[in-house]
Design a protein around this motif. Structure first.
Motif, PDB file in Angstrom:
ATOM      1  N   ARG A 172       0.825  -1.215   0.000  1.00  0.00           N
ATOM      2  CA  ARG A 172       0.000   0.000   0.000  1.00  0.00           C
ATOM      3  C   ARG A 172       0.855   1.259   0.000  1.00  0.00           C
ATOM      4  N   GLN A 173       2.115   1.127   0.454  1.00  0.00           N
ATOM      5  CA  GLN A 173       3.017   2.285   0.471  1.00  0.00           C
ATOM      6  C   GLN A 173       3.971   2.292  -0.721  1.00  0.00           C
ATOM      7  N   GLY A 174       3.797   1.329  -1.623  1.00  0.00           N
ATOM      8  CA  GLY A 174       4.646   1.269  -2.804  1.00  0.00           C
ATOM      9  C   GLY A 174       5.991   0.630  -2.564  1.00  0.00           C
ATOM     10  N   ALA A 175       6.118  -0.148  -1.476  1.00  0.00           N
ATOM     11  CA  ALA A 175       7.416  -0.734  -1.149  1.00  0.00           C
ATOM     12  C   ALA A 175       7.775  -1.890  -2.073  1.00  0.00           C
ATOM     13  N   GLY A 176       6.783  -2.643  -2.547  1.00  0.00           N
ATOM     14  CA  GLY A 176       7.075  -3.768  -3.427  1.00  0.00           C
ATOM     15  C   GLY A 176       8.032  -4.754  -2.805  1.00  0.00           C
ATOM     16  N   ALA A 177       7.744  -5.174  -1.587  1.00  0.00           N
ATOM     17  CA  ALA A 177       8.673  -6.017  -0.835  1.00  0.00           C
ATOM     18  C   ALA A 177       8.848  -7.384  -1.480  1.00  0.00           C
ATOM     19  N   ARG A 178      10.053  -7.900  -1.356  1.00  0.00           N
ATOM     20  CA  ARG A 178      10.367  -9.252  -1.804  1.00  0.00           C
ATOM     21  C   ARG A 178      10.382 -10.172  -0.594  1.00  0.00           C
ATOM     22  N   VAL A 179       9.767 -11.341  -0.720  1.00  0.00           N
ATOM     23  CA  VAL A 179       9.753 -12.321   0.360  1.00  0.00           C
ATOM     24  C   VAL A 179      10.861 -13.338   0.109  1.00  0.00           C
ATOM     25  N   VAL A 180      11.714 -13.540   1.117  1.00  0.00           N
ATOM     26  CA  VAL A 180      12.800 -14.511   1.021  1.00  0.00           C
ATOM     27  C   VAL A 180      12.600 -15.547   2.116  1.00  0.00           C
ATOM     28  N   ARG A 181      12.424 -16.805   1.715  1.00  0.00           N
ATOM     29  CA  ARG A 181      12.185 -17.878   2.681  1.00  0.00           C
ATOM     30  C   ARG A 181      13.344 -18.870   2.632  1.00  0.00           C
ATOM     31  N   GLU A 182      13.908 -19.178   3.806  1.00  0.00           N
ATOM     32  CA  GLU A 182      14.971 -20.170   3.937  1.00  0.00           C
ATOM     33  C   GLU A 182      14.715 -20.999   5.188  1.00  0.00           C
ATOM     34  N   GLU A 183      15.554 -22.005   5.406  1.00  0.00           N
ATOM     35  CA  GLU A 183      15.389 -22.881   6.562  1.00  0.00           C
ATOM     36  C   GLU A 183      15.589 -22.134   7.877  1.00  0.00           C
ATOM     37  N   THR A 184      16.470 -21.137   7.883  1.00  0.00           N
ATOM     38  CA  THR A 184      16.682 -20.316   9.072  1.00  0.00           C
ATOM     39  C   THR A 184      16.498 -18.853   8.695  1.00  0.00           C
ATOM     40  N   ILE A 185      16.140 -18.040   9.680  1.00  0.00           N
ATOM     41  CA  ILE A 185      15.935 -16.621   9.404  1.00  0.00           C
ATOM     42  C   ILE A 185      17.255 -15.955   9.031  1.00  0.00           C
ATOM     43  N   ALA A 186      18.369 -16.425   9.600  1.00  0.00           N
ATOM     44  CA  ALA A 186      19.672 -15.864   9.248  1.00  0.00           C
ATOM     45  C   ALA A 186      19.997 -16.131   7.786  1.00  0.00           C
ATOM     46  N   ALA A 187      19.706 -17.338   7.313  1.00  0.00           N
ATOM     47  CA  ALA A 187      19.966 -17.665   5.906  1.00  0.00           C
ATOM     48  C   ALA A 187      19.118 -16.801   4.984  1.00  0.00           C
ATOM     49  N   ALA A 188      17.859 -16.557   5.361  1.00  0.00           N
ATOM     50  CA  ALA A 188      16.992 -15.707   4.544  1.00  0.00           C
ATOM     51  C   ALA A 188      17.534 -14.285   4.484  1.00  0.00           C
ATOM     52  N   ARG A 189      17.970 -13.764   5.614  1.00  0.00           N
ATOM     53  CA  ARG A 189      18.495 -12.397   5.638  1.00  0.00           C
ATOM     54  C   ARG A 189      19.796 -12.282   4.854  1.00  0.00           C
ATOM     55  N   ASN A 190      20.652 -13.292   4.953  1.00  0.00           N
ATOM     56  CA  ASN A 190      21.910 -13.249   4.205  1.00  0.00           C
ATOM     57  C   ASN A 190      21.678 -13.357   2.702  1.00  0.00           C
ATOM     58  N   ARG A 191      20.741 -14.202   2.288  1.00  0.00           N
ATOM     59  CA  ARG A 191      20.476 -14.309   0.854  1.00  0.00           C
ATOM     60  C   ARG A 191      19.914 -13.000   0.316  1.00  0.00           C
ATOM     61  N   ALA A 192      19.032 -12.374   1.093  1.00  0.00           N
ATOM     62  CA  ALA A 192      18.490 -11.084   0.671  1.00  0.00           C
ATOM     63  C   ALA A 192      19.603 -10.051   0.526  1.00  0.00           C
ATOM     64  N   LEU A 193      20.542 -10.051   1.466  1.00  0.00           N
ATOM     65  CA  LEU A 193      21.649  -9.100   1.412  1.00  0.00           C
ATOM     66  C   LEU A 193      22.555  -9.376   0.219  1.00  0.00           C
ATOM     67  N   ALA A 194      22.845 -10.643  -0.032  1.00  0.00           N
ATOM     68  CA  ALA A 194      23.715 -10.996  -1.153  1.00  0.00           C
ATOM     69  C   ALA A 194      23.095 -10.591  -2.485  1.00  0.00           C
ATOM     70  N   ASP A 195      21.769 -10.663  -2.588  1.00  0.00           N
ATOM     71  CA  ASP A 195      21.082 -10.346  -3.842  1.00  0.00           C
ATOM     72  C   ASP A 195      20.778  -8.862  -4.007  1.00  0.00           C
ATOM     73  N   CYS A 196      20.943  -8.089  -2.951  1.00  0.00           N
ATOM     74  CA  CYS A 196      20.502  -6.692  -2.961  1.00  0.00           C
ATOM     75  C   CYS A 196      21.381  -5.842  -3.882  1.00  0.00           C
ATOM     76  N   ALA A 197      20.742  -4.993  -4.698  1.00  0.00           N
ATOM     77  CA  ALA A 197      21.470  -4.131  -5.632  1.00  0.00           C
ATOM     78  C   ALA A 197      21.231  -2.653  -5.344  1.00  0.00           C
ATOM     79  N   THR A 198      20.744  -2.326  -4.141  1.00  0.00           N
ATOM     80  CA  THR A 198      20.451  -0.937  -3.797  1.00  0.00           C
ATOM     81  C   THR A 198      21.371  -0.455  -2.683  1.00  0.00           C
ATOM     82  N   ASP A 199      21.260   0.827  -2.338  1.00  0.00           N
ATOM     83  CA  ASP A 199      22.099   1.413  -1.291  1.00  0.00           C
ATOM     84  C   ASP A 199      21.734   0.893   0.094  1.00  0.00           C
ATOM     85  N   VAL A 200      20.442   0.686   0.299  1.00  0.00           N
ATOM     86  CA  VAL A 200      19.919   0.341   1.622  1.00  0.00           C
ATOM     87  C   VAL A 200      19.046  -0.899   1.494  1.00  0.00           C
TER      88      VAL A 200
END
Length: 577
Positions: free
Chosen positions: A28-56
């Motif tokens: 609703r705010q135009g964020a267009g969030a991507r959902v990343v699902r992994e076996e552990t929350i740390a793995a999901a966060r790391n994969r999101a970070l590795a794939d990220c192409a933006t400043d933040v």
């Protein structure tokens, strides 16, 4: 940060019933969030970070619904953020894992408190600079004060990055209060990870809270009864949950997209009775002003350590130790001393102490670097970061293999912290990428690296001629073999073997894997290549017991700390216990 680009990631380790509401609030705010699902929350966060192409990168948990205006406030905060801001987070309301630090913005001291990643954003180059999130196993669905984002914030702070709390970034965690079982697990983690609640206090709280639950039930007060029961369960976890919590806090992976090597947790295994023997590993024998990687032992301490080894153990050549280990004829407290990297100071500082006490040693040589007298890149990193002027640009930004990482690196302490991360990041990269990173680092430090500290091939040959010294191979250029192709590994191993044979007049029997972490820096393919090249045994760089069943191509070694005689004697007793 002018017009920052932001990616919002919803990280999850489960099929969360609240996920649709979370994504809808962002959409609703135009964020267009991507959902990343992994076996552990740390793995999901790391994969999101590795794939990220933006400043933040902004992280939102699968049960956190952001408030109106959240995205606009986040963009405003980052647009106005100073260059040393590494993370910005906001409050989380709700019945579990809540954050509320007041109505005023503040700088968060990570040594005292941190923010939850359910509503937390990071400067991408900064979070990558501390190698992302520690890959802890965690517990599915658990979001508390002992998860990986808190360690990441402390690492960022150590490297000089500021953490900001902004109350305008409001969000709400949906769901019921934690169950008694969840509070039990939290108590266990509190005992292991926090250590802030003494066992005697927990022991007194359990019966009082349990009695309070019974009284509340008798009165028909279900809410109070549940609250008292949860309190009792948490304190019971403090008392009884040590092993369970340690498993949850342990790493669930041996590497991540941003961390080449993660130490495996120690496991008790049924092994043949170990012998009281050990292989000791040294790198440098030198007085260093700063040694964040723990590679050096001072000459004075080394002389004391050799004397202790000679008087309280049974020193012998590595080749003899391995042969007698297999034959079952090792004497008690057998010790072999080894050196990796063939620093020139081994001849000037270490050899006299070894000869004086009659203690043999094996020196592993990275032959091509030695032949070219090329300094080790990690020493160049250390020297440049230590010698950089106080007004060197901040943040320090380096690019290698197409990825940029950054560290504030203003103070000596911040530079020491950054140096450890730079070393870990560059280690698996190829020589060309490392050279480019060193060039950038040299420009930042405004000075070239110092002279090489490696021995010459003539010095290696002279050392081999001394009684009691053996020369082993350590690859040609000291790469992390485990990430190289089989052909590259074969070339490195054979070139090193041939050079040692040429310099010393005899083929080497022992090989040392560069960096030496099993599964990361070498694997079964590497071991096979080493064996096919004619080596009789090979050493790793991880500690462990020696038994007759120990893999002779992955022999454990103990890195020796910079201790004087008394502390070293106690340390050696522990190793040989």
């Amino acid at each position: 940060m002018d017009a920052p680009s932001i990616t919002v990631m919803v990280s999850t380790d489960r099929n969360a019933p609240t996920l649709a509401a979370v994504v809808d609030a962002l959409a609703r705010q135009g964020a267009g969030a991507r959902v990343v699902r992994e076996e552990t929350i740390a793995a999901a966060r790391n994969r999101a970070l590795a794939d990220c192409a933006t400043d933040v990168i902004g992280y939102v948990d699968d049960d956190v619904v952001v408030g109106d205006g959240w995205l606009a406030a986040l963009l405003d905060e980052w647009a106005g953020a100073e260059a040393d801001v590494g993370a910005i987070g906001g409050p989380i309301a709700g019945a579990r894992a809540a954050v509320e630090y007041g109505e005023a913005p503040l700088d968060v001291d990570a040594g005292e408190r941190t923010l939850l990643a359910g509503n937390l954003s990071f400067r991408v180059e900064a979070l990558r600079g501390v190698q992302g999130f520690w890959p802890m196993r965690g517990r599915r669905g658990v979001r508390d004060w002992f998860t990986e984002e808190h360690h990441a914030q402390r690492e960022l702070s150590a490297a000089g990055w500021r953490l900001l709390y902004e109350p305008a970034l409001r969000a709400r965690r949906v769901g019921d209060p934690p169950t008694a079982g969840e509070r039990f697990h939290y108590g266990a983690r509190l005992r292991v990870g926090g250590g802030v609640r003494p066992a005697r206090i927990a022991a007194g709280t359990v019966p009082r809270a349990s009695a309070g639950a019974i009284v509340a039930l008798a009165r028909g007060d279900q809410a109070t009864a549940r609250a008292r029961l949860r309190r009792a369960a948490e304190n019971l976890g403090v008392l009884a949950g040590g092993r369970l919590a340690r498993r949850e806090l342990e790493p669930a992976a041996t590497s991540t997209p941003l961390r080449h090597s993660v130490p495996a947790p120690a496991r008790r295994r049924r092994l043949p009775r170990p012998v009281r023997a050990a292989i000791l590993a040294y790198h440098r024998v030198a007085d260093l002003d700063d040694d964040p990687l723990g590679m050096a032992v001072s000459p004075a301490h080394f002389a004391e350590q050799v004397a202790v080894t000679a008087s309280s153990a049974t020193p012998m050549p590595l080749d003899e130790l391995v042969t007698r280990l297999a034959a079952g004829s090792l004497p008690d407290r057998a010790v072999a001393i080894t050196f990796d990297d063939a620093y020139a100071e081994i001849l000037a500082q270490a050899a006299p102490a070894l000869v004086a006490c009659g203690v043999p040693a094996t020196v592993f040589v990275p032959t091509e670097l030695t032949a070219r007298r090329e300094p080790f890149w990690w020493d160049e990193v250390s020297e440049l970061m230590q010698a950089a002027p106080a007004d060197a640009p901040s943040p320090l930004r380096l690019t290698a293999a197409g990825e940029r990482r950054a560290w504030v690196a203003r103070t000596p302490a911040q530079r020491r912290a950054a140096r450890v991360h730079v070393h870990a990041w560059l280690q698996p990269n190829d020589g060309a990428d490392i050279a480019r990173a060193l060039e950038q680092l040299g420009a930042w430090a405004r000075r070239p690296p110092g002279p090489p500290a490696v021995a010459t091939s003539d010095q290696v040959a002279a050392l081999a001629a001394h009684p009691g010294f053996d020369i082993g191979a350590h690859s040609a250029t000291h790469p992390a073999l485990g990430v190289a192709s089989a052909d590259r590994q074969r070339a490195e191993v054979r070139a090193s073997r041939d050079a040692v044979a040429e310099w010393t007049g005899r083929p080497p029997r022992a090989f040392s894997y560069p960096f030496g972490v099993p599964g990361a820096d070498f694997d079964a393919t590497t071991e096979r290549i080493v064996a096919e090249a004619g080596f009789v045994h090979a050493v790793a760089m991880t500690p462990g017991p020696l038994t007759r069943r120990t893999d002779r191509y992955a022999l454990p070694r103990h890195v020796v700390p910079d201790f004087g005689a008394e502390r070293f004697a106690r340390w050696l007793d522990g190793v040989l216990a």
